[in-house]
Design an enzyme around this catalytic site. Structure first.
Site, PDB file in Angstrom:
ATOM      1  CD  GLN A 103      38.466  40.629  36.729  1.00 29.72           C
ATOM      2  OE1 GLN A 103      38.044  41.764  36.544  1.00 29.72           O
ATOM      3  NE2 GLN A 103      39.674  40.229  36.353  1.00 29.72           N
ATOM      4  CE1 TYR A 173      42.131  46.844  40.144  1.00 25.75           C
ATOM      5  CE2 TYR A 173      39.788  46.586  40.513  1.00 25.75           C
ATOM      6  CZ  TYR A 173      40.830  47.044  39.741  1.00 25.75           C
ATOM      7  OH  TYR A 173      40.577  47.712  38.567  1.00 25.75           O
ATOM      8  CB  ALA A 348      43.306  41.253  27.058  1.00 27.89           C
ATOM      9  NE  ARG A 349      47.776  44.729  25.755  1.00 28.72           N
ATOM     10  CZ  ARG A 349      49.038  44.959  26.102  1.00 28.72           C
ATOM     11  NH1 ARG A 349      49.573  46.153  25.886  1.00 28.72           N
ATOM     12  NH2 ARG A 349      49.778  44.017  26.651  1.00 28.72           N
TER      13      ARG A 349
END
EC number: 1.8.1.20
Length: 403
Positions: A103, A173, A348-349
């Site tokens: 990424q 971002y 993810a988690r």
């Protein structure tokens, strides 16, 4: 008229030029094990463990395209100096039968100006909490330089052996902030209408595509919604996604939402680990968080697959492959996503809690993960991102193992 059968979670699937061994990818989560931005054995082991656990592809989180694009000083800058370590990482992932994605992005307004010791870049002049002051809008020359940084970084990613490059267009971002009507007040070619606000991200994605070549997949982590008043919502993000699809430079889009600048819990949901955040910060920052934390981290109840209602509208409007993200913890959620036409899901988690979860799904030994969405993993980004519940169980089991 016949309906195509729902693909199996564990059948190989195409992503641009790649073949993934199944439909589950590890989403980018900042690993917190890159001291001063260096590739460490802990970083390599982190991704090798995920690959060993059965994920089709694991994503190295947030590789900055320049020193000024870092979130803070321990963010990896993907340049030639990082190549030896990154090659070790991709080799380790490939040895476990998985693919590796990088990424890449520029933090923009989310960057820590003090630790970076560089100017913060933003679409327009505004106050920035991380910069602790007023940030001026980037000049055209500065933006040209960032495009070159993305292009160079993409070449480094290819040289390092990454199979895919994920361009960060989420969470406010830099590229995401250009899409946001709340953050982009420019009056030049990069601001104003929806199409103009999409122009700078389009330019960056094209540069990455050219640099990556035809054998590496290029994807984008894309904000469906900023989750803040006057920010980006579906009425504008959908047209931008259609513009990016028409350009033809992306092999897939991973759908996300929220703002690391203004609303970080929007893309986590569940409990807010405020006490843990306070404890993880220097005293003055901790005092501020204690009083202003409830405003900075509003509570959103957790729901399995919480981005699906928004993502479903993208699935209906786009033909390109889409990756569903957001609180995916169960086999039936994955099957439902594939049935609705999503090509992949990102976790993810759940994989922080149990890196072997994908293998367990395939063996049918479990049908859901053990993540309880307490979000106490969030403050661990400063000391090495991990599941603290898993840590506690390991400590508790240690005496038994010694008997």
């Amino acid at each position: 008229m016949t309906t195509a059968p729902t693909p199996s979670i564990f059948e190989p699937a195409r992503l641009g030029p790649l073949t993934l061994r199944n439909r589950i990818v590890k989403a980018a989560t900042f690993e917190g094990v890159m001291p001063r931005g260096a590739v460490s054995d802990d970083l390599i082991n982190f991704h090798a463990e995920v690959a060993r656990g059965g994920a089709a592809m694991t994503t190295v989180a947030y590789c900055a395209v320049s020193p000024g694009g870092r979130v803070h000083r321990d963010t990896l800058v993907m340049d030639e100096r990082a190549l030896p370590g990154l090659r070790r990482l991709t080799d380790a992932v490939h040895a476990e039968g998985a693919l590796a994605a990088a990424q890449i992005g520029h933090a923009g307004l989310v960057a820590n100006t003090l630790s970076n010791k560089t100017k913060t870049l933003a679409p327009s002049t505004r106050l920035s909490p991380p910069a602790m002051g007023l940030v001026k809008g980037a000049t055209l020359a500065e933006l040209d330089g960032v495009v070159s940084d993305f292009e160079r970084t993409a070449r480094v990613a290819v040289d390092a052996g990454f199979d895919a490059i994920e361009v960060h267009l989420g969470h406010n971002y830099l590229l995401s902030s250009f899409m946001s009507p709340n953050l982009n007040k420019r009056h030049d070619r990069y601001g104003g209408s929806v199409a103009k606000r999409a122009e700078y991200p389009r330019r960056v994605i094209e540069a990455v595509r050219v640099a990556a070549g035809s054998s590496v997949a290029v994807t984008a982590k894309f904000n469906m919604s900023d989750g803040v008043p006057k920010g980006l919502w579906l009425d504008q993000s959908l047209p931008i996604a259609q513009i990016l699809e028409a350009d033809g430079h992306l092999d897939a889009m991973q759908l996300t939402g929220g703002s690391s600048l203004l609303n970080g819990m929007y893309f986590f949901r569940g409990e807010v680990p405020l006490a843990e955040f306070v404890a993880s910060q220097p005293k003055l920052v901790g005092y501020g968080l204690k009083f202003y934390g409830p405003k900075i981290f509003p509570t959103y109840p957790f729901e399995e697959g919480f981005f699906l209602p928004f993502a479903r509208q993208f699935r209906q409007a786009l033909r390109m492959p889409l990756i569903l993200l957001g609180g995916i913890n169960r086999v039936d959620t994955i099957e439902h996503a594939l049935d609705e036409g999503f090509e992949f899901v990102a976790m993810a988690r759940a994989l922080l809690r149990d890196p072997q979860l994908v293998n367990k799904f395939q063996a049918e030994s479990v049908d859901q993960g053990l993540c309880i969405h307490c979000n106490k993993c969030m403050p661990t980004i400063y000391t090495g991102t991990r599941c603290v519940v898993r840590d506690a169980l390991v400590v508790r089991e240690a005496p038994r193992l010694g008997q």
